[in-house]
Write a protein that holds these residues in place. Structure first.
Motif, mmCIF file in Angstrom:
data_model
loop_
_atom_site.group_PDB
_atom_site.id
_atom_site.type_symbol
_atom_site.label_atom_id
_atom_site.label_comp_id
_atom_site.label_asym_id
_atom_site.label_seq_id
_atom_site.Cartn_x
_atom_site.Cartn_y
_atom_site.Cartn_z
ATOM 1 N N ILE A 186 56.197 -27.066 13.430
ATOM 2 C CA ILE A 186 55.445 -26.927 14.473
ATOM 3 C C ILE A 186 53.948 -27.922 14.303
ATOM 4 O O ILE A 186 54.007 -28.172 12.986
ATOM 5 C CB ILE A 186 54.540 -25.448 14.526
ATOM 6 C CG1 ILE A 186 55.868 -24.384 14.902
ATOM 7 C CG2 ILE A 186 53.736 -25.359 15.514
ATOM 8 C CD1 ILE A 186 55.412 -22.967 14.841
ATOM 9 N N SER A 187 53.556 -28.582 15.239
ATOM 10 C CA SER A 187 52.578 -29.472 15.297
ATOM 11 C C SER A 187 51.275 -28.860 14.675
ATOM 12 O O SER A 187 51.026 -27.895 15.138
ATOM 13 C CB SER A 187 52.445 -30.094 16.660
ATOM 14 O OG SER A 187 51.112 -30.755 16.562
ATOM 15 N N PRO A 188 50.765 -29.520 13.506
ATOM 16 C CA PRO A 188 49.665 -28.890 13.089
ATOM 17 C C PRO A 188 48.367 -28.889 14.068
ATOM 18 O O PRO A 188 47.428 -28.438 13.903
ATOM 19 C CB PRO A 188 49.243 -29.841 11.791
ATOM 20 C CG PRO A 188 50.096 -30.989 12.006
ATOM 21 C CD PRO A 188 51.186 -30.804 12.915
ATOM 22 N N VAL A 189 48.372 -29.977 15.108
ATOM 23 C CA VAL A 189 47.336 -30.198 15.886
ATOM 24 C C VAL A 189 47.722 -29.780 17.306
ATOM 25 O O VAL A 189 48.666 -30.450 17.882
ATOM 26 C CB VAL A 189 46.817 -31.692 15.833
ATOM 27 C CG1 VAL A 189 45.878 -31.796 16.991
ATOM 28 C CG2 VAL A 189 46.446 -32.042 14.669
ATOM 29 N N PRO A 190 47.300 -28.842 17.898
ATOM 30 C CA PRO A 190 47.686 -28.484 19.091
ATOM 31 C C PRO A 190 47.546 -29.450 20.329
ATOM 32 O O PRO A 190 46.825 -30.281 20.208
ATOM 33 C CB PRO A 190 46.823 -27.303 19.441
ATOM 34 C CG PRO A 190 46.188 -26.967 18.321
ATOM 35 C CD PRO A 190 46.198 -27.782 17.404
ATOM 36 N N PHE A 191 48.597 -29.488 21.133
ATOM 37 C CA PHE A 191 48.469 -30.582 22.276
ATOM 38 C C PHE A 191 47.770 -30.269 23.395
ATOM 39 O O PHE A 191 48.154 -29.144 23.932
ATOM 40 C CB PHE A 191 50.053 -31.184 22.573
ATOM 41 C CG PHE A 191 50.410 -32.088 23.564
ATOM 42 C CD1 PHE A 191 50.104 -33.361 23.436
ATOM 43 C CD2 PHE A 191 50.379 -31.391 25.119
ATOM 44 C CE1 PHE A 191 50.293 -34.138 24.310
ATOM 45 C CE2 PHE A 191 50.531 -32.547 25.953
ATOM 46 C CZ PHE A 191 50.432 -33.977 25.760
ATOM 47 N N SER A 192 47.162 -31.038 23.937
ATOM 48 C CA SER A 192 46.566 -30.934 25.410
ATOM 49 C C SER A 192 46.520 -32.311 25.970
ATOM 50 O O SER A 192 46.086 -33.348 25.268
ATOM 51 C CB SER A 192 45.217 -30.086 25.221
ATOM 52 O OG SER A 192 44.369 -30.837 24.770
#
Length: 413
Positions: free
Chosen positions: A213-219
């Motif tokens: 899972i990406s450690p930085v949320p995507f937006s």
């Protein structure tokens, strides 16, 4: 029993625990206007086929006559963004109506419909109508007439919805590796455009490979207001790490090279080689990944590190006599060497590192030049694509502004 147990355990895991986006796109107001422009001939074709097959509404119900629509011309077809809500479809149609015996007159049909995209139970995006208001010149509005005309609007959405389903289709990267972009929710609507977030999955030999899972949320980053692009795609650093992990898992980054050296020429430089191989054999270099690649996106720069182990050997059964650990993308370093066979490390660097540095990289670049399919629906073609690597706070994105070319697609339908 172990297989059955693993299946049962997988069913107990939360189905959506790892569902997080790693890329996305924005259909800008310019792109929406372009879609309306290229959709106009298709809309006219659908309306002409259906409206000319039925009697025209009679402006005088008290003295009915046999009216027939003999011509349909779409004068205006436009799509407008409604922030936080959806889109507004506006259609202006000129109708040629003939009554017995031969009198013909023009009538104007106006349609206003509110549209939005929602996610259906199958997980596909679907364009639906939330409101429809038709107006037919010289004809008093009736529930039956309005329902009939709004049904035509629903028919106009059939073809786009078929195309929307293709967004989640798997696309090939290599013969054994596929990528799939899955929408996680219905799009959002803002002044910047229609925004959709996607989760990427990769399959190797038909099996979805687990990804961290990406450690930085995507937006989605906010695009420049002056952008003339039809579509802006954004890909996170995590997307590229996942892509290279999938390539590594599929073996696409593994390389096998036939060296210009032979065991006989090597034995002239390294005397121990003569005792290993009794006959003169071509030397083969095999480079395989030893761990997942690492991707770092920085402002206007991308760095890819590949961690390889180069096995150098000879013979039909590939008898290895040397192992070299390689970090490609930043530095090359000589790693573990079979010291009881080959004591001269400096000589090995001279003989093999140039090949590893040049040929292995060249072979991997052949794979990478094949590219990867971007998120798109069937018949979409991106043109005039620009690539920008941009950092916003602690997030780095690869942005691809592009314009669309759909004319050929609509001509085929």
């Amino acid at each position: 029993m172990l297989r059955t147990l693993s299946i049962l355990l997988s069913l107990l895991l939360p189905a959506h625990s790892a569902r997080s986006p790693d890329c996305g796109g924005i259909l800008t107001p310019s792109g929406l206007r372009y879609l309306a422009e290229v959709s106009k001939p298709h809309a006219e074709s659908v309306l002409r086929k259906d409206l000319m097959a039925q009697p025209a509404p009679d402006p005088s119900p008290t003295s009915p006559s046999r009216n027939q629509i003999t011509s349909v011309k779409v004068d205006n077809f436009s799509l407008t963004l409604i922030p936080d809500t959806g889109m507004r479809l506006s259609i202006e149609v000129d109708l040629g109506v003939t009554s017995a015996p031969s009198a013909t007159k023009e009538m104007r049909l106006s349609i206003l419909a509110d549209l939005h995209v929602e996610m259906n139970p199958d997980g596909n995006l679907e364009l639906v109508t939330s409101d429809c208001k038709p107006t037919l010149e010289e004809v008093q509005s009736s529930e039956e007439t309005d329902r009939s005309i709004c049904l035509e609007v629903s028919k106009l959405l059939l073809f786009p919805n078929e195309r929307l389903m293709s967004l989640a289709a798997p696309f090939p990267i290599t013969p054994s590796c596929q990528v799939q972009y899955l929408p996680l929710a219905a799009p959002m609507y803002s002044e910047q455009g229609i925004i959709i977030s996607l989760q990427t999955t990769f399959q190797v030999s038909g099996t979805v490979i687990p990804l961290p899972i990406s450690p930085v949320p995507f937006s989605m980053p906010e695009p420049a207001r002056s952008s003339s692009s039809h579509v802006i795609l954004a890909f996170s650093e995590h997307f590229y790490t996942s892509l290279f992990s999938a390539l590594e898992e599929s073996g696409a980054l593994n390389v096998s090279l036939l060296s210009s050296l032979t065991t006989a020429t090597l034995s002239e430089r390294i005397t121990q080689m003569g005792s290993l191989f009794q006959e003169d054999l071509p030397v083969v270099l095999q480079a395989v990944t030893r761990s997942s690649p690492h991707v770092v996106l920085e402002e206007d720069k991308a760095i890819v590190q590949l961690f390889l182990t180069a096995q150098i050997g000879a013979g039909s059964l590939f008898q290895s006599f040397l192992s070299v650990n390689v970090v490609s993308g930043s530095t090359l370093s000589l790693g573990s060497v079979c010291c009881e066979c080959v004591p001269a490390a400096a000589l090995l660097e001279e003989l093999f590192l140039p090949t590893i540095r040049e040929e292995v990289t060249a072979q991997i670049n052949v794979v990478l030049r094949q590219g990867v399919f971007l998120p798109h629906i069937a018949s979409f073609t991106y043109t005039d694509v620009n690539i920008t690597i941009h950092k916003v706070g602690n997030k780095t994105f690869k942005l691809l502004p592009a314009v669309l070319d759909l004319k050929e697609a609509w001509e085929q339908c």
